[in-house]
Design an enzyme around this catalytic site. Sequence first.
Site, PDB file in Angstrom:
ATOM      1  N   LYS A 276      51.081  17.882  16.159  1.00  0.00           N
ATOM      2  CA  LYS A 276      50.389  19.133  16.459  1.00  0.00           C
ATOM      3  C   LYS A 276      51.236  20.006  17.369  1.00  0.00           C
ATOM      4  O   LYS A 276      51.267  21.243  17.214  1.00  0.00           O
ATOM      5  CB  LYS A 276      49.040  18.828  17.119  1.00  0.00           C
TER       6      LYS A 276
ATOM      7  N   ALA B 161      39.984  29.058  15.052  1.00  0.00           N
ATOM      8  CA  ALA B 161      38.718  29.444  15.676  1.00  0.00           C
ATOM      9  C   ALA B 161      38.951  30.590  16.644  1.00  0.00           C
ATOM     10  O   ALA B 161      39.999  30.669  17.293  1.00  0.00           O
ATOM     11  CB  ALA B 161      38.089  28.266  16.407  1.00  0.00           C
TER      12      ALA B 161
ATOM     13  N   GLY C  84      33.975  22.716  28.723  1.00  0.00           N
ATOM     14  CA  GLY C  84      34.731  23.870  28.251  1.00  0.00           C
ATOM     15  C   GLY C  84      34.084  24.474  27.016  1.00  0.00           C
ATOM     16  O   GLY C  84      33.868  23.774  26.031  1.00  0.00           O
TER      17      GLY C  84
ATOM     18  N   ASN D  58      53.005  29.381  17.247  1.00  0.00           N
ATOM     19  CA  ASN D  58      52.394  30.141  18.337  1.00  0.00           C
ATOM     20  C   ASN D  58      53.332  31.083  19.085  1.00  0.00           C
ATOM     21  O   ASN D  58      52.984  32.250  19.303  1.00  0.00           O
ATOM     22  CB  ASN D  58      51.719  29.185  19.321  1.00  0.00           C
TER      23      ASN D  58
END
Length: 306
Positions: free
Chosen positions: A187, A134, A13, A195
């Site tokens: 997390k 990122a 990936g 999110n």
Amino acid sequence: MGVECALKVVIVGAGAIGLLIGSYLSEQKHEITYITRTHEQAVTLCTKGITRIQPDGETVHTKVFASTEFNQAPTDALWIIAVKYHHLSSIEPHLKSLPESTALLFTQNGLAHLQWVNQFNNHPVYIATIEHGAMKEDSSIVVHKGIGVTKIAPYIKKTNHLDFTLFESPLFHIELAEDAYGIVLRKAILNACINPITAVLQITNGELLTNSHAYFLMKTIFYEIESVFAEISQLLTFEEVKALCIKTAKNNSSMLQDRLNHRTTEIEPIVGALLQMAATRDRDLPVLRTLYHLVLAIDEIGQSHD
């Protein structure tokens, strides 16, 4: 780090996180092989390597090898599985063909992958959570938008543990842990607080702190989750959620990036899994559930327009 410490690493990936990891590890002279979905990206990575744009704007270039063929990658290597959860099933046959001595490190968001990886219990298996910001600018350029920490824990324990401190660098901090479930739950809750709101409102992580209504939603979700999962009091505080928003203030969350790029979001393995876990405790998370359905509705609209 000297070449004598170099490891063979295969990264399955080459999205934002895969490119970020490979860029740092290649910079440290580890031997990096990518397995990409498209032939075009494999060619680009082989010819151009990876360009990483640092938070300060400096650029770093590293060389890597890439292929779409799994049999082009060494099996006497650490395999980092950096695809999203909903792509795991497509690579399952290839992973099952690996020797049992091949170590696997899974980096997926959410909780759903923990049960999935049990089928590899004959391998050394590790779980990682990535708290960096990122963004993939193109097939070979990744922007490091927020410096965080990579936590790694053994999931299926073997006697010979890999020394992941070999991956440590000033901007790519490694923290070793023993409790894979704990770091993944931590997390997942961070992701659940940040999110879905950013994806629905199309705002940056930093705007969760400056927009009073978005901030109210984020805080409400955190304490709603805490009321069901008492164990998180030892893993995460709301101040740490805010700190992550500050560190990644200019970043679009991965879920917002998925929406903007018309990709299916990771709402199921992150939020759906938390809702299912709450249901096993005869509890509900009503505010989070509302956001869950809003993001699913956005996903469905996007699919209907494809």
